[in-house]
Scaffold this motif. Sequence first.
Motif, PDB file in Angstrom:
ATOM      1  N   HIS A  73       0.404  -0.789   0.299  1.00  0.00           N
ATOM      2  CA  HIS A  73      -0.434  -0.133  -0.345  1.00  0.00           C
ATOM      3  C   HIS A  73       1.136   1.297  -0.294  1.00  0.00           C
ATOM      4  N   SER A  74       2.486   1.691  -0.116  1.00  0.00           N
ATOM      5  CA  SER A  74       2.549   2.585  -0.363  1.00  0.00           C
ATOM      6  C   SER A  74       2.754   3.256  -1.489  1.00  0.00           C
ATOM      7  N   PRO A  75       2.266   4.640  -0.804  1.00  0.00           N
ATOM      8  CA  PRO A  75       2.548   5.571  -2.356  1.00  0.00           C
ATOM      9  C   PRO A  75       2.990   5.512  -3.748  1.00  0.00           C
ATOM     10  N   LEU A  76       4.274   4.423  -3.442  1.00  0.00           N
ATOM     11  CA  LEU A  76       5.276   4.342  -4.566  1.00  0.00           C
ATOM     12  C   LEU A  76       4.859   2.737  -5.405  1.00  0.00           C
ATOM     13  N   ILE A  77       4.301   2.861  -4.643  1.00  0.00           N
ATOM     14  CA  ILE A  77       4.201   0.883  -5.113  1.00  0.00           C
ATOM     15  C   ILE A  77       2.990   0.844  -6.776  1.00  0.00           C
ATOM     16  N   GLN A  78       3.478   0.709  -7.610  1.00  0.00           N
ATOM     17  CA  GLN A  78       2.395   0.155  -8.577  1.00  0.00           C
ATOM     18  C   GLN A  78       1.818  -0.460  -8.812  1.00  0.00           C
ATOM     19  N   PRO A  79       0.340  -0.728  -8.187  1.00  0.00           N
ATOM     20  CA  PRO A  79      -0.103  -2.254  -8.240  1.00  0.00           C
ATOM     21  C   PRO A  79      -1.011  -2.386  -9.653  1.00  0.00           C
ATOM     22  N   GLY A  98       5.932  -4.147  -4.193  1.00  0.00           N
ATOM     23  CA  GLY A  98       5.033  -4.058  -2.933  1.00  0.00           C
ATOM     24  C   GLY A  98       6.892  -5.491  -2.171  1.00  0.00           C
ATOM     25  N   ASP A  99       6.887  -6.293  -2.929  1.00  0.00           N
ATOM     26  CA  ASP A  99       7.021  -7.497  -2.557  1.00  0.00           C
ATOM     27  C   ASP A  99       8.112  -7.766  -2.470  1.00  0.00           C
ATOM     28  N   ARG A 100       9.655  -8.205  -1.421  1.00  0.00           N
ATOM     29  CA  ARG A 100      10.253  -8.036  -1.501  1.00  0.00           C
ATOM     30  C   ARG A 100      11.283  -9.033  -3.050  1.00  0.00           C
ATOM     31  N   ALA A 101      12.066  -8.676  -3.889  1.00  0.00           N
ATOM     32  CA  ALA A 101      12.512  -9.549  -4.670  1.00  0.00           C
ATOM     33  C   ALA A 101      13.383 -10.507  -5.014  1.00  0.00           C
ATOM     34  N   GLY A 158      15.392  -3.347  -2.638  1.00  0.00           N
ATOM     35  CA  GLY A 158      14.991  -4.842  -3.480  1.00  0.00           C
ATOM     36  C   GLY A 158      13.861  -5.127  -3.315  1.00  0.00           C
ATOM     37  N   TYR A 159      13.010  -4.615  -3.060  1.00  0.00           N
ATOM     38  CA  TYR A 159      11.459  -4.297  -3.088  1.00  0.00           C
ATOM     39  C   TYR A 159      11.224  -3.692  -4.464  1.00  0.00           C
ATOM     40  N   ILE A 160      10.125  -4.635  -5.075  1.00  0.00           N
ATOM     41  CA  ILE A 160       9.255  -4.814  -6.246  1.00  0.00           C
ATOM     42  C   ILE A 160       8.707  -3.195  -6.242  1.00  0.00           C
ATOM     43  N   CYS A 161       8.536  -2.240  -7.129  1.00  0.00           N
ATOM     44  CA  CYS A 161       7.664  -1.325  -7.172  1.00  0.00           C
ATOM     45  C   CYS A 161       6.447  -1.696  -8.506  1.00  0.00           C
ATOM     46  N   GLY A 162       6.945  -2.034  -8.732  1.00  0.00           N
ATOM     47  CA  GLY A 162       6.456  -2.102 -10.039  1.00  0.00           C
ATOM     48  C   GLY A 162       6.182  -3.245 -11.516  1.00  0.00           C
ATOM     49  N   ARG A 163       4.754  -3.432 -11.588  1.00  0.00           N
ATOM     50  CA  ARG A 163       5.190  -4.828 -12.870  1.00  0.00           C
ATOM     51  C   ARG A 163       3.794  -3.858 -13.882  1.00  0.00           C
ATOM     52  N   LEU A 194       7.435   6.041 -12.665  1.00  0.00           N
ATOM     53  CA  LEU A 194       8.692   7.329 -12.025  1.00  0.00           C
ATOM     54  C   LEU A 194       8.486   8.502 -11.438  1.00  0.00           C
ATOM     55  N   ARG A 195       7.944   9.638 -12.521  1.00  0.00           N
ATOM     56  CA  ARG A 195       8.382  10.529 -12.131  1.00  0.00           C
ATOM     57  C   ARG A 195       7.298  10.680 -10.832  1.00  0.00           C
ATOM     58  N   ARG A 196       6.684   9.881  -9.518  1.00  0.00           N
ATOM     59  CA  ARG A 196       6.125  10.209  -8.582  1.00  0.00           C
ATOM     60  C   ARG A 196       7.249   9.581  -7.683  1.00  0.00           C
ATOM     61  N   THR A 197       8.148   9.279  -8.604  1.00  0.00           N
ATOM     62  CA  THR A 197       8.992   9.218  -7.156  1.00  0.00           C
ATOM     63  C   THR A 197      10.734  10.405  -7.603  1.00  0.00           C
ATOM     64  N   PHE A 198      11.114  10.378  -8.719  1.00  0.00           N
ATOM     65  CA  PHE A 198      11.726  10.824  -8.792  1.00  0.00           C
ATOM     66  C   PHE A 198      11.205  12.499  -9.831  1.00  0.00           C
ATOM     67  N   ILE A 199      11.560  13.828  -8.985  1.00  0.00           N
ATOM     68  CA  ILE A 199      10.843  14.884  -9.039  1.00  0.00           C
ATOM     69  C   ILE A 199      12.029  15.127 -10.016  1.00  0.00           C
TER      70      ILE A 199
END
Length: 256
Positions: free
Chosen positions: A73-79, A93-96, A205-210, A223-228
């Motif tokens: 549920h992190s805002p930097l995770i793409q569901p 959101g899971d560990r790679a 080491g966590y997956i932030c998007g598939r 990526l623009r949500r993470t890298f401003i």
Amino acid sequence: MPGNWPWPCEVWPPTTCWTATTPNATRSRRKWSSAPSATPAPPAPAPPGLSNNGDDATTTLQRQAQLLVAYPHSPLIQPQTANGTPPATPAPGDRAPDCRGLLSDLAGYPRRLFDLLRTPRHVLLLFAGPQHATGDGTARLEACATAAQHAAHGLLDAYLITAAEVPQDARPVGLHPPRVHDAANEFHNAYTPRDGEALLIRPDGYICGRFHPALPEHLTEHLRRTFITPTTNTPHPNSTRESDSTDAIEPPVPQT
């Protein structure tokens, strides 16, 4: 004093008593005895968080090493988008997980995935099956890598993971992104990727998007949500005067 008069007991250990008439040979063979030990106390209960909760040993060790921590549920995770197919695992959101048997053009020995992830940068893994190993499919994945690196301001490494059934010489050496061949099929077994899918992994080491199918605009938007994008020469709202392009931004003025 008579020669056989007993000497006072040598209380060492407390229950051992020697006298002056005890032959030395007997002393050397006699085992020291200790006081009877009390009934051992029952083991203390495990502190909170150390019980196995009915899990097997592997799951218990993973929990203690915090390998089961996830951030779905992190805002930097793409569901994952619901497109009629079941969500792939491991999910964002899971560990790679790690895998072995990866062959790259620059190494003459199999590598681990964690070798590629051992970096303070984001890592983009583009999976190329038979439909994306050559031609337009590869061109689209290469465009995804270029767009992602631009959106991350260069703080991203990209790799093209080719499936085990794809010939290792299907793509010329030296193209961007670098090619890594899943020779042992361990990457496919660990991630169950779909042909043309992109997996984005954070530096921790966590997956932030598939992303399937992988499209440059989807990666850029995430990526623009993470890298401003940094902005320069922007006057602070509390600044006392306007600044031109050559002036530094003044700190805010304390309110009186």
